[in-house]
Write a protein that holds these residues in place. Sequence first.
Motif, mmCIF file in Angstrom:
data_model
loop_
_atom_site.group_PDB
_atom_site.id
_atom_site.type_symbol
_atom_site.label_atom_id
_atom_site.label_comp_id
_atom_site.label_asym_id
_atom_site.label_seq_id
_atom_site.Cartn_x
_atom_site.Cartn_y
_atom_site.Cartn_z
ATOM 1 N N ASN A 249 0.827 -1.208 0.000
ATOM 2 C CA ASN A 249 0.000 0.000 0.000
ATOM 3 C C ASN A 249 0.860 1.256 0.000
ATOM 4 O OD1 ASN A 249 -2.112 -1.770 0.171
ATOM 5 N ND2 ASN A 249 -2.699 -1.218 2.246
ATOM 6 N N ASP A 250 1.942 1.228 0.779
ATOM 7 C CA ASP A 250 2.860 2.368 0.825
ATOM 8 C C ASP A 250 3.468 2.627 -0.549
ATOM 9 O OD1 ASP A 250 2.360 2.360 3.553
ATOM 10 O OD2 ASP A 250 4.293 1.492 4.089
ATOM 11 N N VAL A 251 3.959 1.578 -1.168
ATOM 12 C CA VAL A 251 4.599 1.708 -2.479
ATOM 13 C C VAL A 251 3.586 2.184 -3.518
ATOM 14 C CG1 VAL A 251 5.748 0.448 -4.355
ATOM 15 C CG2 VAL A 251 6.390 0.018 -1.976
ATOM 16 N N GLY A 252 2.402 1.613 -3.504
ATOM 17 C CA GLY A 252 1.364 2.007 -4.453
ATOM 18 C C GLY A 252 0.962 3.463 -4.298
ATOM 19 N N LEU A 253 0.792 3.905 -3.062
ATOM 20 C CA LEU A 253 0.389 5.283 -2.806
ATOM 21 C C LEU A 253 1.460 6.268 -3.279
ATOM 22 C CD1 LEU A 253 -1.511 7.407 -1.547
ATOM 23 C CD2 LEU A 253 -0.216 7.111 0.568
ATOM 24 N N VAL A 254 2.697 6.041 -2.913
ATOM 25 C CA VAL A 254 3.769 6.967 -3.281
ATOM 26 C C VAL A 254 3.959 6.990 -4.796
ATOM 27 C CG1 VAL A 254 6.247 7.440 -3.073
ATOM 28 C CG2 VAL A 254 4.918 6.790 -1.047
ATOM 29 N N THR A 255 3.859 5.835 -5.427
ATOM 30 C CA THR A 255 4.016 5.778 -6.882
ATOM 31 C C THR A 255 2.871 6.506 -7.583
ATOM 32 O OG1 THR A 255 5.145 3.644 -6.624
ATOM 33 C CG2 THR A 255 4.438 4.245 -8.838
ATOM 34 N N GLN A 256 1.633 6.247 -7.167
ATOM 35 C CA GLN A 256 0.492 6.945 -7.762
ATOM 36 C C GLN A 256 0.596 8.453 -7.529
ATOM 37 O OE1 GLN A 256 -1.620 6.116 -9.913
ATOM 38 N NE2 GLN A 256 -2.581 4.160 -9.502
ATOM 39 N N MET A 257 1.018 8.840 -6.342
ATOM 40 C CA MET A 257 1.154 10.261 -6.021
ATOM 41 C C MET A 257 2.163 10.928 -6.955
ATOM 42 S SD MET A 257 2.388 11.983 -2.436
ATOM 43 C CE MET A 257 4.085 11.512 -2.749
ATOM 44 N N GLY A 258 3.282 10.243 -7.211
ATOM 45 C CA GLY A 258 4.295 10.792 -8.109
ATOM 46 C C GLY A 258 3.785 10.922 -9.530
ATOM 47 N N TYR A 259 3.086 9.905 -9.998
ATOM 48 C CA TYR A 259 2.518 9.969 -11.349
ATOM 49 C C TYR A 259 1.467 11.072 -11.440
ATOM 50 C CZ TYR A 259 4.750 5.499 -12.519
ATOM 51 O OH TYR A 259 5.652 4.503 -12.780
ATOM 52 N N PHE A 260 0.676 11.237 -10.377
ATOM 53 C CA PHE A 260 -0.340 12.282 -10.399
ATOM 54 C C PHE A 260 0.308 13.667 -10.429
ATOM 55 C CE2 PHE A 260 -3.589 15.119 -8.798
ATOM 56 C CZ PHE A 260 -4.679 14.735 -9.558
ATOM 57 N N LYS A 261 1.387 13.834 -9.656
ATOM 58 C CA LYS A 261 2.095 15.117 -9.679
ATOM 59 C C LYS A 261 2.619 15.424 -11.070
ATOM 60 C CE LYS A 261 4.812 14.619 -5.856
ATOM 61 N NZ LYS A 261 5.870 15.026 -4.918
ATOM 62 N N ALA A 262 3.076 14.399 -11.764
ATOM 63 C CA ALA A 262 3.669 14.597 -13.088
ATOM 64 C C ALA A 262 2.628 14.794 -14.180
ATOM 65 C CB ALA A 262 4.560 13.410 -13.441
ATOM 66 N N CYS A 263 1.520 14.057 -14.118
ATOM 67 C CA CYS A 263 0.564 14.015 -15.238
ATOM 68 C C CYS A 263 -0.841 14.486 -14.896
ATOM 69 C CB CYS A 263 0.462 12.592 -15.776
ATOM 70 S SG CYS A 263 2.017 11.941 -16.346
ATOM 71 N N GLY A 264 -1.129 14.595 -13.615
ATOM 72 C CA GLY A 264 -2.477 15.002 -13.229
ATOM 73 C C GLY A 264 -3.520 13.909 -13.399
ATOM 74 N N ARG A 265 -3.060 12.676 -13.403
ATOM 75 C CA ARG A 265 -4.001 11.561 -13.528
ATOM 76 C C ARG A 265 -3.397 10.310 -12.898
ATOM 77 N NH1 ARG A 265 -3.109 8.534 -18.583
ATOM 78 N NH2 ARG A 265 -5.236 7.822 -18.307
ATOM 79 N N PHE A 266 -4.245 9.301 -12.694
ATOM 80 C CA PHE A 266 -3.819 8.038 -12.112
ATOM 81 C C PHE A 266 -3.665 6.985 -13.206
ATOM 82 C CE2 PHE A 266 -6.172 10.201 -8.705
ATOM 83 C CZ PHE A 266 -5.167 10.253 -7.753
#
Length: 93
Positions: free
Chosen positions: A48-65
């Motif tokens: 869950n930790d890895v998934g959250l941080v990875t999704q957060m980074g992608y969202f910061k970069a692209c504005g989507r999941f």
Amino acid sequence: MRIIDILNPGEVKEFENPPFFSYQQRKVFFEIPMGLKSKLNEFVSPVNDVGLVTQMGYFKACGRFFRVNTFQENDLLYVCRVLKIKRDTIDLT
């Protein structure tokens, strides 16, 4: 009625997949805010930790999941290293 093709197949693939980051970009996009660092240990499992941080980074970069099965392996390795989690213990399928 005819469906209008807006993106070609290559552009569709690019849109549906996370971006490719350089090492410097990973440092920026996968930086964990202080408020979140203290909360990460409260999640049920390291995946869950890895998934959250990875999704957060992608969202910061692209504005989507993105779907978990499209995560870039180098990004997962980086996030696992930052969180001090062994990559082979994380199954995101």
